[in-house]
Design a protein around this motif. Structure first.
Motif, PDB file in Angstrom:
ATOM      1  N   PHE A  10       0.909 -37.441  44.052  1.00  0.00           N
ATOM      2  CA  PHE A  10       0.169 -38.327  44.945  1.00  0.00           C
ATOM      3  C   PHE A  10      -0.783 -37.503  45.803  1.00  0.00           C
ATOM      4  N   ALA A  11      -1.870 -38.142  46.242  1.00  0.00           N
ATOM      5  CA  ALA A  11      -2.834 -37.502  47.146  1.00  0.00           C
ATOM      6  C   ALA A  11      -3.279 -38.527  48.187  1.00  0.00           C
ATOM      7  N   PRO A  12      -3.522 -38.074  49.416  1.00  0.00           N
ATOM      8  CA  PRO A  12      -3.988 -38.977  50.465  1.00  0.00           C
ATOM      9  C   PRO A  12      -5.375 -39.533  50.148  1.00  0.00           C
ATOM     10  N   THR A  13      -5.625 -40.754  50.640  1.00  0.00           N
ATOM     11  CA  THR A  13      -6.941 -41.359  50.486  1.00  0.00           C
ATOM     12  C   THR A  13      -7.894 -40.900  51.585  1.00  0.00           C
ATOM     13  N   ALA A  14      -7.354 -40.390  52.703  1.00  0.00           N
ATOM     14  CA  ALA A  14      -8.154 -39.906  53.836  1.00  0.00           C
ATOM     15  C   ALA A  14      -7.249 -39.064  54.730  1.00  0.00           C
ATOM     16  N   ARG A  15      -7.853 -38.332  55.647  1.00  0.00           N
ATOM     17  CA  ARG A  15      -7.066 -37.613  56.647  1.00  0.00           C
ATOM     18  C   ARG A  15      -6.833 -38.540  57.825  1.00  0.00           C
TER      19      ARG A  15
END
Length: 116
Positions: A10-15
Motif C-alpha cells: 500500500f502507498a499513501p494518496t497524500a501526506r
C-alpha cells in the motif's frame, strides 16, 4: 469481509498534515489469523513497523518509525478497509501520535505489481 492483506503493498494518496508518511512511502503488509503487521519505508521514513489486529474490515495497530533526521516516533491507528471501483483495496486511517502531540487522518491504497 474483504480479502487478506497478506503480501499486499500500500502507498499513501497524500501526506497528511502533522504526519511524516507521504506518497513515496511504501507499506508491505502481512496478515495471519487476525494479526496484521507491516514494514514501511520511503520518503521521510528510513524504517517503520506496525503491528496489530484485524476484526472484520477494521485494523487496530500501533506504529513506530525512524525518520531521516534520526528521530523516532510512535502512535496508534485505526483503519477501515474498503474496495475501490477498480478492485484495489483502500485503508482509511485515523491516527494519533503517542510520542508527541498531533493526530490526523490519511488514506493508503493498494499498489499493484508492475506488469513486465
Amino acid at each position: 469481509m474483504l480479502p487478506s492483506l497478506d503480501g499486499l503493498v500500500f502507498a499513501p494518496t497524500a501526506r497528511a498534515e502533522h504526519g511524516e508518511v507521504g506518497t513515496a512511502t511504501s507499506f508491505a503488509y502481512r496478515e495471519e489469523d487476525g494479526r496484521v503487521w507491516a514494514s514501511y519505508r520511503g520518503g521521510a521514513i528510513v524504517h517503520g513497523h506496525l503491528v496489530g489486529t484485524r476484526t472484520g474490515d477494521t485494523l487496530d495497530f500501533r506504529y513506530v518509525h525512524l525518520n531521516h533526521d534520526g528521530d523516532t516516533s510512535s502512535g496508534h491507528c485505526v483503519s477501515t478497509l474498503s474496495r475501490l471501483t477498480d478492485g484495489r483495496l483502500r485503508l482509511d486511517e485515523s491516527w494519533r501520535w503517542e510520542s508527541r502531540p498531533g493526530a490526523g487522518t490519511s488514506t493508503v491504497e493498494e499498489v499493484l505489481p508492475s506488469a513486465h
